[in-house]
Design a protein around this motif. Structure first.
Motif, PDB file in Angstrom:
ATOM      1  N   GLY A 284       0.831  -1.195   0.000  1.00  0.00           N
ATOM      2  CA  GLY A 284       0.000   0.000   0.000  1.00  0.00           C
ATOM      3  C   GLY A 284       0.869   1.248   0.000  1.00  0.00           C
ATOM      4  N   GLY A 285       0.463   2.256  -0.774  1.00  0.00           N
ATOM      5  CA  GLY A 285       1.258   3.463  -0.910  1.00  0.00           C
ATOM      6  C   GLY A 285       1.471   4.191   0.398  1.00  0.00           C
ATOM      7  N   ARG A 286       0.416   4.311   1.196  1.00  0.00           N
ATOM      8  CA  ARG A 286       0.542   4.989   2.486  1.00  0.00           C
ATOM      9  C   ARG A 286       1.415   4.193   3.441  1.00  0.00           C
ATOM     10  NH1 ARG A 286      -1.564   2.986   7.707  1.00  0.00           N
ATOM     11  NH2 ARG A 286      -1.721   4.811   9.075  1.00  0.00           N
ATOM     12  N   ASN A 287       1.182   2.887   3.515  1.00  0.00           N
ATOM     13  CA  ASN A 287       1.944   2.050   4.443  1.00  0.00           C
ATOM     14  C   ASN A 287       3.437   2.069   4.111  1.00  0.00           C
ATOM     15  OD1 ASN A 287      -0.503   1.420   5.551  1.00  0.00           O
ATOM     16  ND2 ASN A 287      -0.621  -0.647   4.690  1.00  0.00           N
ATOM     17  N   TRP A 288       3.746   1.983   2.812  1.00  0.00           N
ATOM     18  CA  TRP A 288       5.154   1.967   2.435  1.00  0.00           C
ATOM     19  C   TRP A 288       5.806   3.338   2.642  1.00  0.00           C
ATOM     20  CZ3 TRP A 288       8.529  -1.655   2.222  1.00  0.00           C
ATOM     21  CH2 TRP A 288       9.793  -1.375   1.694  1.00  0.00           C
ATOM     22  N   THR A 289       5.042   4.404   2.440  1.00  0.00           N
ATOM     23  CA  THR A 289       5.592   5.733   2.679  1.00  0.00           C
ATOM     24  C   THR A 289       5.970   5.902   4.141  1.00  0.00           C
ATOM     25  OG1 THR A 289       4.273   6.679   0.872  1.00  0.00           O
ATOM     26  CG2 THR A 289       5.163   8.212   2.501  1.00  0.00           C
ATOM     27  N   VAL A 290       5.125   5.416   5.038  1.00  0.00           N
ATOM     28  CA  VAL A 290       5.425   5.492   6.472  1.00  0.00           C
ATOM     29  C   VAL A 290       6.711   4.725   6.779  1.00  0.00           C
ATOM     30  CG1 VAL A 290       4.641   4.873   8.794  1.00  0.00           C
ATOM     31  CG2 VAL A 290       3.011   5.797   7.132  1.00  0.00           C
ATOM     32  N   PHE A 291       6.793   3.489   6.288  1.00  0.00           N
ATOM     33  CA  PHE A 291       7.971   2.661   6.566  1.00  0.00           C
ATOM     34  C   PHE A 291       9.243   3.252   5.967  1.00  0.00           C
ATOM     35  CE2 PHE A 291      10.885  -0.624   5.030  1.00  0.00           C
ATOM     36  CZ  PHE A 291      11.242  -1.227   6.232  1.00  0.00           C
ATOM     37  N   SER A 292       9.165   3.648   4.687  1.00  0.00           N
ATOM     38  CA  SER A 292      10.369   4.140   4.011  1.00  0.00           C
ATOM     39  C   SER A 292      10.841   5.466   4.599  1.00  0.00           C
ATOM     40  CB  SER A 292      10.116   4.285   2.513  1.00  0.00           C
ATOM     41  OG  SER A 292       9.073   5.210   2.247  1.00  0.00           O
ATOM     42  N   ALA A 293       9.902   6.282   5.077  1.00  0.00           N
ATOM     43  CA  ALA A 293      10.287   7.531   5.732  1.00  0.00           C
ATOM     44  C   ALA A 293      10.987   7.239   7.058  1.00  0.00           C
ATOM     45  CB  ALA A 293       9.066   8.416   5.953  1.00  0.00           C
ATOM     46  N   ALA A 294      10.418   6.339   7.842  1.00  0.00           N
ATOM     47  CA  ALA A 294      11.021   6.003   9.133  1.00  0.00           C
ATOM     48  C   ALA A 294      12.397   5.361   8.951  1.00  0.00           C
ATOM     49  CB  ALA A 294      10.100   5.064   9.915  1.00  0.00           C
ATOM     50  N   LEU A 295      12.579   4.613   7.859  1.00  0.00           N
ATOM     51  CA  LEU A 295      13.852   3.941   7.603  1.00  0.00           C
ATOM     52  C   LEU A 295      15.002   4.930   7.406  1.00  0.00           C
ATOM     53  CD1 LEU A 295      15.080   1.117   7.213  1.00  0.00           C
ATOM     54  CD2 LEU A 295      14.578   1.323   4.764  1.00  0.00           C
ATOM     55  N   LEU A 296      14.681   6.162   7.062  1.00  0.00           N
ATOM     56  CA  LEU A 296      15.717   7.178   6.880  1.00  0.00           C
ATOM     57  C   LEU A 296      16.465   7.482   8.184  1.00  0.00           C
ATOM     58  CD1 LEU A 296      13.708   9.666   4.633  1.00  0.00           C
ATOM     59  CD2 LEU A 296      15.448   8.031   3.889  1.00  0.00           C
ATOM     60  N   LEU A 297      15.889   7.093   9.302  1.00  0.00           N
ATOM     61  CA  LEU A 297      16.579   7.292  10.576  1.00  0.00           C
ATOM     62  C   LEU A 297      17.873   6.484  10.636  1.00  0.00           C
ATOM     63  CD1 LEU A 297      13.574   7.197  13.079  1.00  0.00           C
ATOM     64  CD2 LEU A 297      15.046   9.175  12.593  1.00  0.00           C
ATOM     65  N   ALA A 298      17.910   5.319   9.991  1.00  0.00           N
ATOM     66  CA  ALA A 298      19.078   4.437  10.079  1.00  0.00           C
ATOM     67  C   ALA A 298      20.352   5.115   9.571  1.00  0.00           C
ATOM     68  CB  ALA A 298      18.812   3.127   9.344  1.00  0.00           C
ATOM     69  N   PRO A 299      20.374   5.627   8.322  1.00  0.00           N
ATOM     70  CA  PRO A 299      21.616   6.263   7.865  1.00  0.00           C
ATOM     71  C   PRO A 299      21.933   7.576   8.576  1.00  0.00           C
ATOM     72  CG  PRO A 299      19.873   6.571   6.239  1.00  0.00           C
ATOM     73  CD  PRO A 299      19.360   5.590   7.250  1.00  0.00           C
ATOM     74  N   THR A 300      20.896   8.285   9.010  1.00  0.00           N
ATOM     75  CA  THR A 300      21.120   9.578   9.659  1.00  0.00           C
ATOM     76  C   THR A 300      21.723   9.399  11.045  1.00  0.00           C
ATOM     77  OG1 THR A 300      19.160  10.359   8.475  1.00  0.00           O
ATOM     78  CG2 THR A 300      20.053  11.795  10.167  1.00  0.00           C
ATOM     79  N   VAL A 301      21.168   8.480  11.817  1.00  0.00           N
ATOM     80  CA  VAL A 301      21.700   8.201  13.148  1.00  0.00           C
ATOM     81  C   VAL A 301      23.090   7.578  13.044  1.00  0.00           C
ATOM     82  CG1 VAL A 301      21.370   6.830  15.240  1.00  0.00           C
ATOM     83  CG2 VAL A 301      19.420   8.015  14.208  1.00  0.00           C
ATOM     84  N   ALA A 302      23.284   6.704  12.045  1.00  0.00           N
ATOM     85  CA  ALA A 302      24.597   6.069  11.858  1.00  0.00           C
ATOM     86  C   ALA A 302      25.664   7.117  11.550  1.00  0.00           C
ATOM     87  CB  ALA A 302      24.526   5.032  10.748  1.00  0.00           C
ATOM     88  N   ALA A 303      25.335   8.057  10.653  1.00  0.00           N
ATOM     89  CA  ALA A 303      26.293   9.119  10.326  1.00  0.00           C
ATOM     90  C   ALA A 303      26.591   9.968  11.561  1.00  0.00           C
ATOM     91  CB  ALA A 303      25.747   9.988   9.191  1.00  0.00           C
TER      92      ALA A 303
END
Length: 456
Positions: free
Chosen positions: A98-117
Motif C-alpha cells: 500500500g502506498g501509504r503504508n510503504w511511505t510510512v515505513f520508508s520515511a522512518a527507515l531514513l533514521l538508520a543512515p542519519t543516526v549512523a552518520a
C-alpha cells in the motif's frame, strides 16, 4: 458514481479508484489525490535530502579525516549506486504493502543512515565505515521510485505531467535544501560540526513518517502485476526511456552530488565558499521540473525533451570552455544552466512514459478506459526500472569525475564525455519519437504524415 470505500478493516484503504471518470474526479478524486500528493512530496523531499547527505558531509571532512578527493567522490558514488538499485524493489513495494503504508515505513527507515552518520562522523573513523554509512543513505533514493509509482496511480493521464513533475520536483528540492542547511551550519557552527546538520534532520524524518501515517491513503486497486513487469522489461520503449532518463535525472543527481567537490578540487574553494554556491543549481533544477511536466502536457514531452538535450549539449560546451580557461564565473553560468535543463528534462521525460504506453494500447486496438488502464498498468511497472537506470547515470557521472581528477587533475575530460552523451540522447529522441514516418497508403498520404509518438 460510487464513492471510495475502505476494505481490509482499515480507514486508510480506498477500494474503488477511477481518476479518468470526470464526475468521480471532480466530486472526490481530485481532493484525495492532491492530499496524497502533498504528503508524498514531504516524505520524498526528506528522502532526497538524506540520499544526497554525503554531498554535504564531505565538505566537512578536512585533511584530518585522511580522505582525498578521489575517496570523497567514491563515497558519494556509493550512495548514488545504492539509491539507484534499491529503486526497483521500492517500486513494487507500493502495490504489495500500500502506498501509504510503504511511505510510512520508508520515511522512518531514513533514521538508520542519519543516526549512523551522527555516530561515526569524526576524524579517526575508518574509510570502510564511512563507505558503509554512505551506502545506507541510498535508501533515500528509493523513496522516489515508490512515491512516483504511488502518485502515478492517483491522477488521470491528462494531469500526470503536472502531478508527477510536482511530486518529483518537490522531492528533488530536498537536494538544495540539505545543501543550504549545510551552508548554514558551516557558516555558524563551523566546518568542524557536521553533527549539527544530522541533528536537524532526525526530528524532520519522524515528522514526515507521522504525517504520512495520519493523512495518506492506500489504493486497493493497485496490485503487483508480474505480467506487466515482464511485459515492460521486454518493451523497447522502457529501455529507450531509461536511456533518456540517464541523460536528465542522471545528470541532475550526479551533478548535485559532485558540484561542491568539483568547486573545492578544481577551483580551490573553501568548504564555506563551495557550500554557498552548490545549492543554487539543484534549487533551480528542482523548481523547474513541474514546468517541464506542464510544458510536456501542452506541447508534447518528446518535443520538449529533444530541445532540452540540445540545450544541455550547448551548456556543457560552455562548461568545457570554462574548465579549460579555469574561469569560475563562466563555469558557474554553464553549470547552473545544466541544472535548470536537467530539471526541465526530468519533467518532460517522465510525462512521456504513461503517454507512450497508452499510445501503444491504442495502436493495439484498445479504446477508452481499457486503453487508459493498460497504459497505467505498463507505465507503473516501467517507472521503477526507468528511475533506477536513470539514477545509475548519477553513478556514472561521479565515477567519471573521479577518474578525470585522478588522471588529469580537472573535470574537463568528464565534461567532454557528458557532451557526447547528450548528443546521443537528442539523436535517439528525434529518431524514435519525432522522426516523420510514412503515412498509411491512401489519398491523404502525401499531406498527412504520421508523427509516431510526437504528442506523448
Amino acid at each position: 458514481m460510487t464513492a471510495p470505500t475502505t476494505p481490509r478493516g482499515g480507514s486508510h484503504w480506498i477500494e474503488q479508484w477511477d481518476p479518468e471518470d470526470e464526475q468521480f474526479w471532480q466530486e472526490s478524486g481530485r481532493r484525495t489525490a492532491r492530499r496524497n500528493l502533498l504528503l508524498s512530496v514531504i516524505s520524498e523531499h526528506i528522502g532526497f535530502s538524506i540520499w544526497t547527505l554525503w554531498s554535504v558531509l564531505v565538505l566537512f571532512m578536512g585533511p584530518e579525516y585522511g580522505v582525498d578527493a578521489a575517496g570523497k567522490f567514491f563515497l558519494i558514488a556509493t550512495a548514488t549506486l545504492v539509491g539507484a538499485v534499491i529503486r526497483v524493489p521500492y517500486t513494487f513495494a507500493v502495490a504489495r504493502f500500500g502506498g501509504r503504508n510503504w511511505t510510512v515505513f520508508s520515511a522512518a527507515l531514513l533514521l538508520a543512515p542519519t543516526v549512523a552518520a551522527y555516530a561515526v562522523l569524526e576524524p579517526g573513523t575508518s574509510y570502510g565505515t564511512f563507505l558503509l554509512v554512505a551506502a545506507l543513505t541510498g535508501v533515500g533514493g528509493g523513496n522516489f521510485a515508490s512515491s512516483m509509482t504511488n502518485i502515478n496511480a492517483f491522477f488521470p493521464l491528462r494531469e500526470k505531467g503536472w502531478a508527477l513533475g510536482l511530486n518529483a520536483g518537490g522531492g528533488n528540492i530536498g537536494v538544495p535544501v540539505v545543501q543550504l542547511v549545510g551552508l548554514l551550519v558551516i557558516g555558524t557552527a563551523g566546518a568542524g560540526h557536521p553533527r549539527v546538520l544530522l541533528g536537524i534532520y532526525i526530528p524532520l524524518i519522524v515528522l514526515a513518517a507521522a504525517l504520512a501515517a495520519r493523512h495518506m491513503d492506500n489504493l486497493a486497486p493497485v496490485r503487483n502485476d508480474t505480467g506487466a513487469a515482464r511485459e515492460a522489461i521486454r518493451d523497447r520503449h522502457t529501455w529507450i526511456m531509461a536511456f533518456l532518463y540517464v541523460g536528465t535525472f542522471g545528470s541532475f543527481i550526479g551533478y548535485s552530488f559532485a558540484f561542491g567537490l568539483v568547486l573545492q578540487t578544481q577551483f580551490g574553494r573553501t568548504p564555506l565558499q563551495a557550500a554557498s554556491l552548490t545549492f543554487l543549481g539543484p534549487l533551480l533544477g528542482s523548481l523547474i521540473r513541474p514546468v517541464g511536466g506542464r510544458l510536456a502536457d501542452r506541447l508534447g514531452g518528446a518535443r520538449i525533451t529533444l530541445w532540452n538535450f540540445a540545450g544541455m549539449a550547448a551548456a556543457t560546451s560552455v562548461v568545457v570552455l570554462a574548465s579549460v580557461l579555469e574561469s569560475l564565473p563562466v563555469f558557474l553560468v554553464g553549470f547552473t544552466a545544466l541544472f535548470v535543463l536537467s530539471g526541465l528534462g526530468n519533467g518532460s521525460t517522465y510525462k512521456m512514459i504513461p503517454g507512450i504506453f497508452q499510445r501503444r494500447a491504442l495502436a493495439e486496438g484498445l479504446t477508452g478506459e481499457a486503453a487508459a488502464a493498460h497504459g497505467r498498468r505498463l507505465s507503473g511497472a516501467a517507472m521503477g526500472l526507468i528511475g533506477a537506470v536513470g539514477a545509475l547515470g548519477g553513478l556514472g557521472i561521479n565515477l567519471a569525475f573521479r577518474q578525470s581528477f585522478q588522471t588529469a587533475g580537472t573535470g574537463t575530460a568528464a565534461f567532454v564525455a557528458f557532451l557526447g552523451c547528450y548528443g546521443a540522447c537528442a539523436l535517439v529522441t528525434w529518431a524514435v519519437y519525432l522522426r516523420r514516418r510514412d503515412a498509411a497508403p491512401g489519398p491523404a498520404a502525401a499531406t498527412q504524415p504520421k508523427l509516431g509518438y510526437a504528442e506523448v
